[in-house]
Design a protein around this motif. Structure first.
Motif, mmCIF file in Angstrom:
data_model
loop_
_atom_site.group_PDB
_atom_site.id
_atom_site.type_symbol
_atom_site.label_atom_id
_atom_site.label_comp_id
_atom_site.label_asym_id
_atom_site.label_seq_id
_atom_site.Cartn_x
_atom_site.Cartn_y
_atom_site.Cartn_z
ATOM 1 N N SER A 5 0.417 84.423 1.836
ATOM 2 C CA SER A 5 0.056 85.104 3.077
ATOM 3 C C SER A 5 -0.458 86.507 2.801
ATOM 4 N N GLN A 6 -0.328 86.993 1.552
ATOM 5 C CA GLN A 6 -0.766 88.331 1.213
ATOM 6 C C GLN A 6 -2.160 88.287 0.590
ATOM 7 N N PRO A 7 -3.060 89.171 1.004
ATOM 8 C CA PRO A 7 -4.415 89.163 0.450
ATOM 9 C C PRO A 7 -4.448 89.477 -1.022
ATOM 10 N N ALA A 8 -5.177 88.674 -1.774
ATOM 11 C CA ALA A 8 -5.355 88.938 -3.198
ATOM 12 C C ALA A 8 -6.107 90.244 -3.377
ATOM 13 N N SER A 9 -7.145 90.451 -2.627
ATOM 14 C CA SER A 9 -7.917 91.691 -2.620
ATOM 15 C C SER A 9 -8.916 91.608 -1.475
ATOM 16 N N TRP A 10 -8.758 92.488 -0.504
ATOM 17 C CA TRP A 10 -9.658 92.403 0.651
ATOM 18 C C TRP A 10 -11.100 92.667 0.251
ATOM 19 N N GLN A 11 -11.306 93.362 -0.893
ATOM 20 C CA GLN A 11 -12.679 93.634 -1.327
ATOM 21 C C GLN A 11 -13.462 92.354 -1.602
ATOM 22 N N LEU A 12 -12.750 91.268 -1.940
ATOM 23 C CA LEU A 12 -13.434 90.007 -2.202
ATOM 24 C C LEU A 12 -14.179 89.501 -0.962
ATOM 25 N N LEU A 13 -13.733 89.912 0.209
ATOM 26 C CA LEU A 13 -14.374 89.453 1.442
ATOM 27 C C LEU A 13 -15.770 90.039 1.615
ATOM 28 N N ARG A 14 -16.038 91.153 0.947
ATOM 29 C CA ARG A 14 -17.357 91.782 1.114
ATOM 30 C C ARG A 14 -18.490 90.894 0.623
ATOM 31 N N ALA A 15 -18.197 89.963 -0.276
ATOM 32 C CA ALA A 15 -19.238 89.079 -0.810
ATOM 33 C C ALA A 15 -19.603 87.969 0.166
ATOM 34 N N ASP A 23 -16.451 97.259 8.373
ATOM 35 C CA ASP A 23 -15.966 98.439 7.666
ATOM 36 C C ASP A 23 -14.632 98.120 6.989
ATOM 37 N N THR A 24 -14.147 99.060 6.212
ATOM 38 C CA THR A 24 -12.933 98.832 5.425
ATOM 39 C C THR A 24 -11.735 98.506 6.311
ATOM 40 N N GLU A 25 -11.586 99.221 7.419
ATOM 41 C CA GLU A 25 -10.446 98.996 8.306
ATOM 42 C C GLU A 25 -10.450 97.572 8.866
ATOM 43 N N LEU A 30 -8.677 91.841 8.730
ATOM 44 C CA LEU A 30 -9.046 90.436 8.622
ATOM 45 C C LEU A 30 -8.314 89.776 7.458
ATOM 46 N N ALA A 31 -8.262 90.468 6.337
ATOM 47 C CA ALA A 31 -7.585 89.921 5.152
ATOM 48 C C ALA A 31 -6.110 89.648 5.440
ATOM 49 N N GLN A 32 -5.498 90.483 6.265
ATOM 50 C CA GLN A 32 -4.084 90.313 6.591
ATOM 51 C C GLN A 32 -3.836 89.120 7.515
ATOM 52 N N GLN A 33 -4.872 88.675 8.213
ATOM 53 C CA GLN A 33 -4.725 87.511 9.090
ATOM 54 C C GLN A 33 -4.916 86.200 8.344
ATOM 55 N N GLU A 118 -9.941 85.469 17.969
ATOM 56 C CA GLU A 118 -9.964 86.924 18.162
ATOM 57 C C GLU A 118 -11.117 87.554 17.403
ATOM 58 N N TRP A 119 -11.332 87.082 16.175
ATOM 59 C CA TRP A 119 -12.426 87.602 15.362
ATOM 60 C C TRP A 119 -13.776 87.322 16.004
ATOM 61 N N LEU A 120 -13.977 86.101 16.490
ATOM 62 C CA LEU A 120 -15.271 85.728 17.056
ATOM 63 C C LEU A 120 -15.536 86.427 18.382
#
Length: 232
Positions: A5-15, A23-25, A30-33, A118-120
């Motif tokens: 349930s914990q994000p490996a690295s939210w930076q991976l989502l940028r790809a 933005d980063t926030e 999103l990564a936490q969801q 919620e995201w959409l």
């Protein structure tokens, strides 16, 4: 399949194209969801279309397989990093025998129904990203139908090898496919037998277009391969 349930690295989502504008926030939220899942080669995604979850591929590759009642398997295509799949609105009828299997170690993130909605609702660009993803998948499927209906098995094999070469990166008219596709996976993709694939691969070796290098396949004249496909 291991999950967290914990994000490996939210930076991976940028790809991921659908997330690139965030933005980063927002990316961190999103990564936490998301639930993060890793699959070993050969592992199957469990119940990929059972509810309104959205799956996003961050690395690796999934094969989309369909098995008929006689047990014959057809490889419909692959899902690559940045692509999504799911049954967001639960309005589609999923064919029986459909499965998604990791062709190599693969990292996925999964959003549940509530987080997806919620995201959409709050992100118009995300909706456009999903529509673009669906459109790309649709045209990939159209290309598959056209190939199956207009090309013989030999030409379909040549075009498949060329597509894999493009994905790997062609240099000086040559490329080493590593990892190489198995004869079984090529047969499943082409809708033919392993024996027919083996015969044509041996013919390509004799023609000097292909070399076997241990477990890998080297295409040593990509232009010649395409010329051969066009001449069929």
């Amino acid at each position: 399949m291991s999950t967290s349930s914990q994000p490996a690295s939210w930076q991976l989502l940028r790809a991921v194209p659908a997330f690139a504008h965030l933005d980063t926030e927002r990316l961190t939220w999103l990564a936490q969801q998301m639930r993060w899942s890793s699959l070993d080669k050969g592992q199957e995604v469990k119940e990929p279309f059972c509810d309104a979850r959205v799956h996003v591929i961050l690395s690796g590759q999934l094969q989309v397989l369909c098995t008929n009642v006689q047990g014959k398997e057809l490889l419909l295509g692959e899902l690559l990093p940045g692509q999504m799949f799911g049954n967001i609105l639960l309005c589609a009828s999923i064919p029986q025998g459909m499965s998604l299997v990791a062709a190599e170690p693969t990292l996925l993130v999964v959003m549940d129904k509530v987080s997806t909605q919620e995201w959409l609702v709050t992100d118009v660009s995300a909706v456009l990203g999903i529509l673009n993803n669906v459109t790309n998948l649709l045209w990939q499927l159209v290309n598959r139908v056209v190939e199956m209906g207009t090309l013989n098995v030999r030409s379909r094999l040549h075009m498949r090898l060329f597509a894999l070469a493009q994905r790997q990166g062609i240099r000086n008219n040559q490329v080493v496919l590593a990892p190489s596709p198995t004869q079984a996976s090529l047969a499943a993709y082409l809708g033919t037998s392993r024996e027919e694939v083996a015969r044509e691969m041996s013919r390509l070796v004799r023609l000097g277009l292909l070399q076997r290098q241990g477990r890998n396949i080297a295409l040593i004249n990509v232009d010649g391969l395409i010329a051969l496909a066009e001449a069929q």
